[in-house]
Motif scaffolding. Structure first.
Motif, PDB file in Angstrom:
ATOM      1  N   LEU A 178       0.788  -1.161   0.028  1.00  0.00           N
ATOM      2  CA  LEU A 178      -0.015  -0.161  -0.247  1.00  0.00           C
ATOM      3  C   LEU A 178       0.751   1.182   0.145  1.00  0.00           C
ATOM      4  CD1 LEU A 178      -2.626  -1.042   2.654  1.00  0.00           C
ATOM      5  CD2 LEU A 178      -2.886  -0.922   0.262  1.00  0.00           C
ATOM      6  N   GLY A 179       2.296   1.266   0.116  1.00  0.00           N
ATOM      7  CA  GLY A 179       3.372   2.155  -0.001  1.00  0.00           C
ATOM      8  C   GLY A 179       3.148   3.109   1.187  1.00  0.00           C
ATOM      9  N   ILE A 180       2.903   2.204   2.537  1.00  0.00           N
ATOM     10  CA  ILE A 180       3.133   3.083   3.646  1.00  0.00           C
ATOM     11  C   ILE A 180       4.197   2.811   4.142  1.00  0.00           C
ATOM     12  CG2 ILE A 180       1.983   2.980   6.024  1.00  0.00           C
ATOM     13  CD1 ILE A 180      -0.372   1.535   4.840  1.00  0.00           C
ATOM     14  N   ARG A 181       4.881   3.977   4.617  1.00  0.00           N
ATOM     15  CA  ARG A 181       6.340   3.897   5.372  1.00  0.00           C
ATOM     16  C   ARG A 181       5.956   2.893   6.731  1.00  0.00           C
ATOM     17  NH1 ARG A 181       8.109   8.925   7.956  1.00  0.00           N
ATOM     18  NH2 ARG A 181      10.015   7.538   8.459  1.00  0.00           N
ATOM     19  N   ARG A 182       7.108   2.203   6.864  1.00  0.00           N
ATOM     20  CA  ARG A 182       6.946   1.065   7.811  1.00  0.00           C
ATOM     21  C   ARG A 182       8.524   0.865   8.641  1.00  0.00           C
ATOM     22  NH1 ARG A 182       6.778   0.465   2.690  1.00  0.00           N
ATOM     23  NH2 ARG A 182       8.396  -0.902   1.866  1.00  0.00           N
ATOM     24  N   VAL A 183       8.375   0.488   9.862  1.00  0.00           N
ATOM     25  CA  VAL A 183       9.449   0.093  10.585  1.00  0.00           C
ATOM     26  C   VAL A 183       9.112  -1.491  11.137  1.00  0.00           C
ATOM     27  CG1 VAL A 183      10.842   0.424  12.600  1.00  0.00           C
ATOM     28  CG2 VAL A 183       9.887   2.425  11.429  1.00  0.00           C
ATOM     29  N   TRP A 184       9.935  -2.434  10.736  1.00  0.00           N
ATOM     30  CA  TRP A 184       9.850  -3.755  11.347  1.00  0.00           C
ATOM     31  C   TRP A 184      10.660  -3.833  12.568  1.00  0.00           C
ATOM     32  CZ3 TRP A 184      12.840  -8.464   9.335  1.00  0.00           C
ATOM     33  CH2 TRP A 184      12.266  -9.981   9.800  1.00  0.00           C
ATOM     34  N   ILE A 185       9.818  -4.284  13.801  1.00  0.00           N
ATOM     35  CA  ILE A 185      10.398  -4.556  15.016  1.00  0.00           C
ATOM     36  C   ILE A 185      10.636  -6.142  15.014  1.00  0.00           C
ATOM     37  CG2 ILE A 185       9.985  -4.379  17.455  1.00  0.00           C
ATOM     38  CD1 ILE A 185      10.122  -1.797  15.913  1.00  0.00           C
ATOM     39  N   ASN A 186      11.961  -6.328  14.607  1.00  0.00           N
ATOM     40  CA  ASN A 186      12.345  -7.790  14.397  1.00  0.00           C
ATOM     41  C   ASN A 186      12.768  -8.355  15.725  1.00  0.00           C
ATOM     42  OD1 ASN A 186      13.137 -10.338  13.214  1.00  0.00           O
ATOM     43  ND2 ASN A 186      14.898  -9.539  12.135  1.00  0.00           N
TER      44      ASN A 186
END
Length: 215
Positions: A178-186
């Protein structure tokens, strides 16, 4: 309006600990096995019945996990996950990091694969208030479907929007689509199937303000 949206369970709340310890209540010593088996069944249940309430998803996935692992499950015990969910622990850094986001001028929202009544109980344990919540019950579907994201966008029309979540499959993939900025909490130290989907990655929420504000 600047928004950070979060998945809840696995990202803010220790979902694995909750399922493990809850399964141990009904099958002592089998919690670890049942947690991994549960993970293999939950998405299938949600896909088969997108309108099914999450408390019933929890019960059905647990039944299938127990059947797979040949663990006897009494009918009355299938509800254990929904019963204990409001008490699953919040990760220790959550309060400080969410408070820092609010101090930096961000609004906070939850996009959760959960029922309204269950997330209401969980919100009482989260140390910082949220301006908005979109549940699977509201969206009529479970992530990784886009319904949560679409409903949030229609309702709040964010000027800036960053999605933060632990699940690559449920959250990073649809946010990327969807083109949303994102941060993965791995939190689990996983290697993503497609690293190009991950814009930023953190091992937990420490440093989240800098990650969210980085462009």
């Amino acid at each position: 309006m600047r928004w950070v949206t979060f998945d809840c369970f696995g990202t803010l709340v220790d979902w694995r600990h909750g399922i493990h310890t809850s399964a141990d209540l009904i099958a002592p010593g089998q919690g670890a096995r049942l947690l991994e088996a549960y993970n293999r069944h939950e998405h299938a249940v949600q896909t088969e019945s997108p309108a099914l309430r999450y408390r019933h998803v929890l019960a059905e996935a647990l039944r299938r996990a127990c059947a797979e692992e040949k663990v006897e499950l009494n009918d009355d015990d299938a509800s254990v996950l929904a019963t204990t969910l409001p008490y699953w622990p919040v990760f220790p850094e959550v309060g400080a990091e969410l408070s820092a986001l609010r101090a930096a001028g961000w609004n906070l929202a939850l996009l959760t694969n959960c029922d309204r009544d269950l997330i209401a109980e969980t919100l009482r344990r989260l140390p910082v208030p949220f301006e908005a919540v979109v549940t699977a019950e509201d969206a009529g579907a479970y992530k990784p479907a886009s319904a949560h994201f679409d409903r949030f966008k229609r309702s709040y029309e964010p000027d800036a929007w960053v999605h933060v979540a632990q699940s690559y499959f449920h959250d990073m993939v649809p946010a990327h689509r969807l083109g949303i900025r994102r941060v993965w909490i791995n939190r689990l130290g996983e290697r993503p199937p497609d690293e190009t989907i991950i814009q930023q990655s953190l091992p937990d929420l420490h440093g989240l303000v800098s990650a969210v504000q980085h462009r």
